[in-house]
Design an enzyme around this catalytic site. Structure first.
Site, PDB file in Angstrom:
ATOM      1  N   HIS A   1      24.226   2.763  25.124  1.00 57.57           N
ATOM      2  CA  HIS A   1      23.104   2.719  24.183  1.00 57.57           C
ATOM      3  C   HIS A   1      22.224   1.477  24.332  1.00 57.57           C
ATOM      4  O   HIS A   1      21.833   0.872  23.323  1.00 57.57           O
ATOM      5  CB  HIS A   1      23.628   2.800  22.733  1.00 57.57           C
ATOM      6  CG  HIS A   1      24.474   4.003  22.491  1.00 57.57           C
ATOM      7  ND1 HIS A   1      25.482   4.048  21.538  1.00 57.57           N
ATOM      8  CD2 HIS A   1      24.474   5.221  23.093  1.00 57.57           C
ATOM      9  CE1 HIS A   1      26.070   5.235  21.565  1.00 57.57           C
ATOM     10  NE2 HIS A   1      25.480   5.968  22.496  1.00 57.57           N
TER      11      HIS A   1
HETATM   12  C1  LIG Z   1      26.034   8.463  30.324  1.00 63.35           C
HETATM   13  C2  LIG Z   1      25.290   8.436  29.012  1.00 63.35           C
HETATM   14  C3  LIG Z   1      25.879   8.965  27.865  1.00 63.35           C
HETATM   15  C4  LIG Z   1      25.180   8.935  26.649  1.00 63.35           C
HETATM   16  N1  LIG Z   1      25.700   9.608  25.574  1.00 63.35           N
HETATM   17  C5  LIG Z   1      24.951   9.743  24.465  1.00 63.35           C
HETATM   18  C6  LIG Z   1      25.362  10.602  23.415  1.00 63.35           C
HETATM   19  O1  LIG Z   1      26.371  11.318  23.504  1.00 63.35           O
HETATM   20  N2  LIG Z   1      24.595  10.669  22.295  1.00 63.35           N
HETATM   21  C7  LIG Z   1      23.461   9.919  22.152  1.00 63.35           C
HETATM   22  O2  LIG Z   1      22.858   9.973  21.085  1.00 63.35           O
HETATM   23  N3  LIG Z   1      23.023   9.130  23.158  1.00 63.35           N
HETATM   24  C8  LIG Z   1      23.723   9.050  24.315  1.00 63.35           C
HETATM   25  N4  LIG Z   1      23.241   8.314  25.362  1.00 63.35           N
HETATM   26  C9  LIG Z   1      21.995   7.544  25.159  1.00 63.35           C
HETATM   27  C10 LIG Z   1      20.708   8.378  25.251  1.00 63.35           C
HETATM   28  O3  LIG Z   1      20.811   9.365  26.240  1.00 63.35           O
HETATM   29  C11 LIG Z   1      19.544   7.431  25.557  1.00 63.35           C
HETATM   30  O4  LIG Z   1      19.494   6.425  24.563  1.00 63.35           O
HETATM   31  C12 LIG Z   1      18.187   8.140  25.599  1.00 63.35           C
HETATM   32  O5  LIG Z   1      18.225   9.253  26.449  1.00 63.35           O
HETATM   33  C13 LIG Z   1      17.120   7.152  26.037  1.00 63.35           C
HETATM   34  O6  LIG Z   1      15.863   7.789  26.078  1.00 63.35           O
HETATM   35  P1  LIG Z   1      14.599   7.031  26.663  1.00 63.35           P
HETATM   36  O7  LIG Z   1      13.462   7.975  26.549  1.00 63.35           O
HETATM   37  O8  LIG Z   1      14.502   5.698  26.018  1.00 63.35           O
HETATM   38  O9  LIG Z   1      14.956   6.737  28.191  1.00 63.35           O
HETATM   39  P2  LIG Z   1      15.364   7.727  29.377  1.00 63.35           P
HETATM   40  O10 LIG Z   1      15.779   9.057  28.868  1.00 63.35           O
HETATM   41  O11 LIG Z   1      16.342   6.976  30.217  1.00 63.35           O
HETATM   42  O12 LIG Z   1      14.001   7.951  30.160  1.00 63.35           O
HETATM   43  C14 LIG Z   1      13.337   7.004  30.949  1.00 63.35           C
HETATM   44  C15 LIG Z   1      12.666   7.756  32.106  1.00 63.35           C
HETATM   45  O13 LIG Z   1      11.717   6.909  32.738  1.00 63.35           O
HETATM   46  C16 LIG Z   1      11.808   7.085  34.147  1.00 63.35           C
HETATM   47  N5  LIG Z   1      11.293   5.859  34.752  1.00 63.35           N
HETATM   48  C17 LIG Z   1      11.844   4.628  34.699  1.00 63.35           C
HETATM   49  N6  LIG Z   1      11.076   3.740  35.329  1.00 63.35           N
HETATM   50  C18 LIG Z   1      10.004   4.424  35.793  1.00 63.35           C
HETATM   51  C19 LIG Z   1       8.851   4.029  36.525  1.00 63.35           C
HETATM   52  N7  LIG Z   1       8.642   2.763  36.888  1.00 63.35           N
HETATM   53  N8  LIG Z   1       7.939   4.988  36.849  1.00 63.35           N
HETATM   54  C20 LIG Z   1       8.134   6.284  36.469  1.00 63.35           C
HETATM   55  N9  LIG Z   1       9.214   6.698  35.765  1.00 63.35           N
HETATM   56  C21 LIG Z   1      10.125   5.771  35.429  1.00 63.35           C
HETATM   57  C22 LIG Z   1      13.294   7.322  34.367  1.00 63.35           C
HETATM   58  O14 LIG Z   1      13.566   7.903  35.614  1.00 63.35           O
HETATM   59  C23 LIG Z   1      13.650   8.203  33.183  1.00 63.35           C
HETATM   60  O15 LIG Z   1      13.487   9.560  33.459  1.00 63.35           O
HETATM   61  C24 LIG Z   1      23.908   8.315  26.577  1.00 63.35           C
HETATM   62  C25 LIG Z   1      23.310   7.791  27.734  1.00 63.35           C
HETATM   63  C26 LIG Z   1      23.987   7.860  28.959  1.00 63.35           C
HETATM   64  C27 LIG Z   1      23.314   7.329  30.197  1.00 63.35           C
END
Ligand SMILES: Cc1cc2nc3c(=O)[nH]c(=O)nc-3n(C[C@H](O)[C@H](O)[C@H](O)COP(=O)(O)OP(=O)(O)OC[C@H]3O[C@@H](n4cnc5c(N)ncnc54)[C@H](O)[C@@H]3O)c2cc1C
Length: 511
Positions: A449
């Site tokens: 997280h």
């Molecule tokens: C293994 C794992 C288990 C988890 N389990 C849970 C759970 O059970 N329940 C829960 O609530 N949460 C869980 N989480 C946490 C949750 O999934 C994340 O907090 C959430 O998905 C984050 O969303 P976000 O939009 O901030 O980032 P992300 O979903 O990580 O999206 C960021 C995106 O930006 C892209 N990106 C990055 N840099 C660039 C760039 N320079 N140019 C273009 N694209 C770029 C990446 O490729 C990615 O697709 C888990 C996470 C992981 C990894």
């Protein structure tokens, strides 16, 4: 599609950088108005590995080509260990890799956001309609399934829940009605036995067919170029070379690690950090990359079984019991958590027994006070991120962890689990506080997280304002896990989706 030629100059009204959990939702919500041209840029590809949709396979996805697979700095608080941090690099982002647990959090978690921002939109009460618009459940109207697997949980999980109740915990219907302290199976983002990613839920074929929405993959944004108070150009790298993109509005949704890193590469960040990374500082913003937070889970308080333990039909960690420290009957905002792992889940310090012969009770702290940081090692796209979560640096966190281990062992040794427990394999007898702390330092693993690195707030050091606008630019918003000022009690995906949906409501209010 990729489809971006190197010489092509892409133009849109809104460019969303990062097609992960927040970015996928936003691309759908913001393109609902046909007059708004939306461009979604994602570094990874469309997901195709069939294992992504098999809930029990989620731990095995880590380390595959579509996992960014970051490494932390060695952590003094965890016995000098380096932790792997998985992050999804594909459309759907980390929602393609996560463990599918869905927990809104506790109302006081969001009160802390109101206190940080001075903005009532971030309160539990204000977010209730937002959650309703996200969640597909009997009285919700959104696209994301919230599946309550009462019938499907393991018999071990049933015994865990009954034991928790016998010790004084409330039997909750789920984790999402605001009470949270108590025990219940975990709600899951699963439909018909398959994971549902945010991209599938929001970027449906109908949405993808919109003429005003363009989704480009395998394009990684390097940096933003500023003109006065506006970011007027995005420099990116695609499979065929550099690409230039211009936009009226930019939404940065690259996640809690890449969003602050991208700002820093653009010269926006703490002056000393940028100087050390050989980046010219254009806007000194000391808060960027600071306030890094993560939940840890102790893995494991391990037990050998008396009889064969069938594999989980869900995602292994089937029930989380949230509670106050030291008292099973106390209510209020949770402080610690004990999770029922239907498998021998252990850190690399412990030897995992064969599947079916052991199980782990995970234990953790809901509101750690340790705060870490993220910085760059250099100005280039491929320069390593320096990730220091500063795990277990406060006595609060260590004391709460001791309490969480004690709670796990109280449940683990209770009569209600006699049918399953042969004996405790780890930690076994522990004497001094130092021994307990050493075991915890060796046993903890990330709960996945990371958040808080571009936190929202009303104070001068906050990175974005309560509307999620970067305080130093007029046309850039950060919308992802990095704006979270302080962790919610449980997994944070529901909070990330609520942030994105709240932002979408504000941006489309005049449509
Ligand atoms: C293994 C794992 C288990 C988890 N389990 C849970 C759970 O059970 N329940 C829960 O609530 N949460 C869980 N989480 C946490 C949750 O999934 C994340 O907090 C959430 O998905 C984050 O969303 P976000 O939009 O901030 O980032 P992300 O979903 O990580 O999206 C960021 C995106 O930006 C892209 N990106 C990055 N840099 C660039 C760039 N320079 N140019 C273009 N694209 C770029 C990446 O490729 C990615 O697709 C888990 C996470 C992981 C990894």
């Amino acid at each position: 599609m990729t489809g971006a030629h190197p010489a092509e100059q892409m133009i849109a009204d809104v460019v969303i950088i990062g097609g992960g959990s927040a970015g996928s939702l936003l691309a759908a919500r913001l393109s609902a108005n046909p007059a708004r041209r939306v461009l979604l840029i994602e570094a990874g590809e469309e997901p195709s590995d069939p294992d992504i949709w098999t809930p029990s396979a989620w731990p095995a996805l880590q380390g595959r080509a579509y996992d960014w697979d970051y490494l932390t700095e060695p952590q003094a608080g965890t016995y000098g260990r380096v932790h792997h941090w998985a992050r999804g690099r594909l459309i759907g982002g980390s929602s393609c890799l996560h463990a599918m647990g869905y927990m809104r959090g506790h109302p006081e978690d969001y009160q802390a956001w109101v206190d940080a921002t001075g903005d009532a939109r971030w309160s539990w009460e204000s977010l209730l309609p937002v959650f309703d618009a996200i969640e597909d459940r009997p009285d919700g109207s959104g696209p994301m399934p919230i599946y309550m697997p009462d019938e499907e949980v393991s018999p071990l999980t049933r015994a865990f829940i009954e034991t928790g109740v016998s010790l004084g915990l409330s039997r909750l219907p789920n984790h999402n009605d605001g009470r949270m302290v108590g025990v219940t199976p975990n709600s899951l983002n699963i439909r018909d036995g398959r994971r549902v990613t945010v991209a599938e839920a929001w970027l449906t074929p109908e949405v993808r067919a919109r003429e005003n929405l363009r989704i480009v993959t395998e394009i990684r944004v390097h940096r933003l170029v500023m003109d006065g108070n506006r970011a007027h150009r995005i420099e990116a790298i695609g499979p065929h070379g550099p690409i230039g993109i211009s936009a009226d509005e930019i939404v940065l949704s690259a996640g809690a690690l890449e969003s602050p890193a991208l700002l820093m590469r653009s010269g926006i960040g703490p002056e000393d950090v940028l100087k050390a990374a050989s980046v010219d500082c254009r806007i000194d913003m000391p808060g960027i990359g600071r306030n890094l937070q993560d939940h840890l889970l102790g893995a494991g308080n391990l037990y050998a079984t008396r009889k064969h333990l069938p594999a989980s039909r869900l995602q292994h960690s089937e029930s989380m019991a949230y509670m106050r420290a030291g008292e099973f009957t106390a209510t209020g905002r949770p402080e610690i958590v004990v999770g029922c792992g239907v498998a021998p889940i252990v850190s690399e310090w412990l030897l995992a027994p064969e599947a079916g012969t052991a199980y782990s009770f995970l234990f953790g702290v809901t509101h750690p006070t340790s705060r870490g940081s993220l910085s760059l090692s250099g100005p280039n796209l491929d320069d390593r991120l320096i990730i220091d979560p500063a795990y277990l640096q406060t006595e609060h966190d260590r004391a709460m962890f001791r309490s969480a281990l004690e709670a796990a062992r109280t449940i683990g040794h209770a009569d209600g689990l006699a049918e399953w427990r042969d004996r405790e394999l780890a930690p076994g007898p522990l004497g001094s506080r130092a021994e307990i702390d050493e075991f915890i330092a060796k046993a903890v693993i990330t709960h996945h997280h990371p958040s808080g690195t571009c936190r929202m707030g009303k104070d001068d050091d906050a990175v974005v304002d309560p509307n999620l606008r970067l305080k130093s630019l007029d046309n850039l918003h950060v919308v992802d896990a990095s704006v979270i000022p302080s962790l919610t009690a449980g997994p944070i995906h529901a909070a990330v989706l609520a942030i994105a949906e709240t932002f979408a409501r504000t941006m489309t209010a005049g449509d």
